[in-house]
Enzyme design. Structure first.
Site, PDB file in Angstrom:
ATOM      1  N   LEU A 163      -2.264 -12.290  -6.187  1.00 55.78           N
ATOM      2  CA  LEU A 163      -1.194 -12.752  -6.989  1.00 55.78           C
ATOM      3  C   LEU A 163      -1.040 -11.907  -8.255  1.00 55.78           C
ATOM      4  O   LEU A 163      -0.320 -12.198  -9.220  1.00 55.78           O
ATOM      5  CB  LEU A 163      -0.969 -14.118  -7.096  1.00 55.78           C
ATOM      6  CG  LEU A 163      -0.977 -14.798  -5.622  1.00 55.78           C
ATOM      7  CD1 LEU A 163      -0.690 -16.524  -5.940  1.00 55.78           C
ATOM      8  CD2 LEU A 163       0.138 -14.549  -4.716  1.00 55.78           C
ATOM      9  N   ASP A 185       1.851  -3.826  -9.622  1.00 56.84           N
ATOM     10  CA  ASP A 185       1.491  -5.156 -10.451  1.00 56.84           C
ATOM     11  C   ASP A 185       2.079  -5.287 -11.977  1.00 56.84           C
ATOM     12  O   ASP A 185       2.686  -6.256 -12.261  1.00 56.84           O
ATOM     13  CB  ASP A 185       0.040  -5.735 -10.016  1.00 56.84           C
ATOM     14  CG  ASP A 185      -0.256  -5.629  -8.563  1.00 56.84           C
ATOM     15  OD1 ASP A 185       0.613  -5.402  -7.751  1.00 56.84           O
ATOM     16  OD2 ASP A 185      -1.423  -5.604  -8.282  1.00 56.84           O
ATOM     17  N   TYR A 241     -10.197  -0.955  -0.235  1.00 57.35           N
ATOM     18  CA  TYR A 241      -8.906  -0.531  -0.966  1.00 57.35           C
ATOM     19  C   TYR A 241      -9.135   0.970  -1.271  1.00 57.35           C
ATOM     20  O   TYR A 241      -8.236   1.764  -1.045  1.00 57.35           O
ATOM     21  CB  TYR A 241      -8.827  -1.203  -2.028  1.00 57.35           C
ATOM     22  CG  TYR A 241      -7.210  -0.995  -2.759  1.00 57.35           C
ATOM     23  CD1 TYR A 241      -6.259  -1.883  -2.467  1.00 57.35           C
ATOM     24  CD2 TYR A 241      -7.285   0.218  -3.774  1.00 57.35           C
ATOM     25  CE1 TYR A 241      -5.035  -1.444  -3.370  1.00 57.35           C
ATOM     26  CE2 TYR A 241      -6.127   0.430  -4.571  1.00 57.35           C
ATOM     27  CZ  TYR A 241      -4.922  -0.234  -4.244  1.00 57.35           C
ATOM     28  OH  TYR A 241      -4.024  -0.169  -4.806  1.00 57.35           O
ATOM     29  N   HIS A 248       0.859  -1.196  -0.112  1.00 54.29           N
ATOM     30  CA  HIS A 248       0.113  -0.058  -0.178  1.00 54.29           C
ATOM     31  C   HIS A 248       0.737   1.258  -0.123  1.00 54.29           C
ATOM     32  O   HIS A 248       0.564   2.214   0.524  1.00 54.29           O
ATOM     33  CB  HIS A 248      -1.084  -0.021   1.359  1.00 54.29           C
ATOM     34  CG  HIS A 248      -2.112  -0.995   0.951  1.00 54.29           C
ATOM     35  ND1 HIS A 248      -3.260  -0.978   0.377  1.00 54.29           N
ATOM     36  CD2 HIS A 248      -2.163  -2.218   1.480  1.00 54.29           C
ATOM     37  CE1 HIS A 248      -3.999  -1.861   0.177  1.00 54.29           C
ATOM     38  NE2 HIS A 248      -3.362  -2.881   0.946  1.00 54.29           N
ATOM     39  N   THR A 249       1.901   1.191  -0.428  1.00 54.83           N
ATOM     40  CA  THR A 249       2.810   2.404  -0.808  1.00 54.83           C
ATOM     41  C   THR A 249       2.870   2.760  -2.256  1.00 54.83           C
ATOM     42  O   THR A 249       3.328   3.885  -2.312  1.00 54.83           O
ATOM     43  CB  THR A 249       4.311   2.179  -0.187  1.00 54.83           C
ATOM     44  OG1 THR A 249       4.617   0.833  -0.869  1.00 54.83           O
ATOM     45  CG2 THR A 249       4.397   1.833   1.093  1.00 54.83           C
ATOM     46  N   ASP A 250       2.603   1.961  -3.129  1.00 49.06           N
ATOM     47  CA  ASP A 250       2.829   2.352  -4.579  1.00 49.06           C
ATOM     48  C   ASP A 250       2.049   3.642  -4.907  1.00 49.06           C
ATOM     49  O   ASP A 250       2.282   4.463  -5.671  1.00 49.06           O
ATOM     50  CB  ASP A 250       2.401   1.241  -5.645  1.00 49.06           C
ATOM     51  CG  ASP A 250       1.073   0.586  -5.575  1.00 49.06           C
ATOM     52  OD1 ASP A 250       0.332   0.760  -4.635  1.00 49.06           O
ATOM     53  OD2 ASP A 250       1.085  -0.380  -6.676  1.00 49.06           O
ATOM     54  N   GLY A 300      -8.023 -13.876  -7.790  1.00 46.51           N
ATOM     55  CA  GLY A 300      -8.651 -13.098  -6.461  1.00 46.51           C
ATOM     56  C   GLY A 300      -7.751 -13.452  -5.375  1.00 46.51           C
ATOM     57  O   GLY A 300      -8.181 -13.343  -4.271  1.00 46.51           O
TER      58      GLY A 300
HETATM   59  C1  GLA Z   1      -3.104  -4.426  -4.963  1.00 45.25           C
HETATM   60  C2  GLA Z   1      -2.985  -3.179  -6.070  1.00 45.25           C
HETATM   61  C3  GLA Z   1      -1.381  -2.703  -6.024  1.00 45.25           C
HETATM   62  C4  GLA Z   1      -0.843  -2.380  -4.636  1.00 45.25           C
HETATM   63  C5  GLA Z   1      -1.255  -3.587  -3.679  1.00 45.25           C
HETATM   64  C6  GLA Z   1      -0.996  -3.257  -2.134  1.00 45.25           C
HETATM   65  O1  GLA Z   1      -2.127  -5.427  -5.426  1.00 45.25           O
HETATM   66  O2  GLA Z   1      -3.085  -3.683  -7.233  1.00 45.25           O
HETATM   67  O3  GLA Z   1      -1.306  -1.612  -6.676  1.00 45.25           O
HETATM   68  O4  GLA Z   1      -1.612  -1.273  -4.243  1.00 45.25           O
HETATM   69  O5  GLA Z   1      -2.641  -3.818  -3.672  1.00 45.25           O
HETATM   70  O6  GLA Z   1       0.288  -2.822  -1.993  1.00 45.25           O
END
Ligand code: GLA
Length: 394
Positions: free
Chosen positions: A133, A180, A229, A42-44, A130
């Site tokens: 991954l 991702d 989210y 949750h840093t991106d 889901g």
């Molecule tokens: C999901 C989102 C990513 C990122 C993660 C948490 O995978 O697709 O962009 O925010 O959650 O790190």
């Protein structure tokens, strides 16, 4: 070219022959991997730092041109076909797997100016959907590469990752960050990737021999994941809005230091303060983790992974009982360097760094203790750090 793992080669060759049977022609095959994130959760979307790794499971697409302006796609996972008109004037999502195909076609044509050719596509993925991954990033990246390959075009990998994020944000409607698709595009065998999500500069960090990435899927998908989210994103933005009144240079939580937060955080509402504390401390942990990995100090990396999990559980509040149990079980097992939830949270998977020799015992104990605690049979995936998206040679 794709490094050929035995399973990957079998999947690609089966896909080629299935394609021949369905469409009557030869096809090119591309593969894009899923990912785990070692640390930096949750840093991106806060312009911060992440350290993901591409994994062996992924999405394979076989593709060949059609004479018209249509994309005809068949998903082997859903046993279902879908059609996309490349000239559709008002393309809209339908809440269907084909949104990922259509979204990429829209981004490539409308946003990036590529002229795509019609195509037949056959899609197969061996990533659990889901489960945290990144099956959606894998299908997007594979689609992007396949459509461009089919049209005789090439693309810079950072640009492709941005277009995949754009498709999620603008077409599919999920407000995810860049991590991702970025790792699916740019992963390297044997390496983790340390990414600065603001500049998109990255460096590859070798994962020491002797450890495996072991992914434990809790088999839990919590329905609140998407809504929560988006709530977390909004809470971070609120933190930035408030903190920037005192600290005008703050454009994202990336710009807030631990000292800043100690000083000005007490004026924030409790929940906003906790969300900010997770992001600010997680960014420090990712940088420390990169230093640890550079020295092959797996014990230090493991400690940071444990701290990250606690912060996600207590401050960011995106874990759940099943993820916590999975991490607790792993932490008791000899040969485990680090264990934490990975991905968005509220279910999904944990990532574990496990001494190769300890992996069989690890699997046995996790399956038995997790089943005892939850009544659920977990899925365990052992992976090396894999290559990013590639064409797969026949
Ligand atoms: C999901 C989102 C990513 C990122 C993660 C948490 O995978 O697709 O962009 O925010 O959650 O790190």
């Amino acid at each position: 070219m794709e490094a050929k793992t035995a399973t990957g080669a079998i999947i690609a060759s089966k896909l080629r022959s299935d394609f021949r049977e369905r469409y009557g022609t030869e096809a090119k095959v591309v593969r894009a991997p899923g990912r785990v994130n070692l640390i930096g959760e949750h840093t991106d979307y806060n312009d911060g730092f992440v350290m993901p790794v591409a994994i062996e499971p992924g999405v394979w697409i076989a593709i060949a041109p059609r004479a018209d302006r249509k994309l005809r796609a068949y998903s082997q996972n859903f046993s279902e076909s879908a059609e996309v008109d490349l000239d559709e004037s008002h393309p809209r999502p339908h809440g269907h797997w084909s949104d990922y195909v259509q979204g990429l076609a829209v981004m490539l044509q409308k946003n990036a100016g590529y002229q795509l050719r019609g195509a037949n596509l056959l899609i197969f993925g061996d990533l659990p959907i889901g489960s945290g991954l990144s099956s959606s990033a894998a299908i997007e990246v594979a689609t992007g590469l396949a459509l461009l390959e089919n049209s005789g075009s090439t693309i810079n990998r950072v640009e492709l990752a941005k277009l995949c994020r754009g498709s999620e944000n603008e077409f599919v409607g999920a407000h995810v960050g860049i991590m991702d698709p970025f790792i699916s595009c740019n992963g390297r065998a044997g390496h983790a990737l340390m990414l600065d999500c603001r500049s998109l500069d990255y460096r590859l960090l070798p994962i020491p021999d002797g450890v495996d990435l072991v992914i434990c899927n809790t088999m839990v998908k919590h329905a609140l994941a998407t809504g929560e989210y988006n709530t977390r994103r909004a809470e971070c933005e609120e933190g930035v809005r408030r903190l920037s009144q005192r600290l005008p240079h703050v454009l994202a939580l990336r710009d807030v230091s631990v000292e800043d937060l100690d000083r000005y955080g007490k004026d924030l509402p409790e929940n906003i303060y906790k969300r900010c504390r997770h992001v600010v401390t997680e960014n420090v942990r990712v940088r420390d983790a990169a230093a640890a990995l550079e020295k092959a100090d797996l014990a230090a990396l493991g400690r940071l992974m444990a701290e990250s999990h606690v912060s996600l559980k207590d401050d960011y509040e995106v874990s759940c009982l099943e993820l916590d149990l999975m991490v607790d079980i792993a932490a008791q097992i000899d040969g485990v360097y680090g264990a934490r939830m990975t991905g968005g949270g509220f279910g999904g998977s944990t990532v574990n760094l496990v001494d190769k020799k300890a992996v069989p015992d690890f699997q046995r104990r996790v399956v038995s203790e997790y089943e005892k605690g939850t009544g659920l049979m977990p899925q365990i995936i052992v992976s090396t750090a894999a290559e990013g998206a590639r064409d797969v040679e026949a």
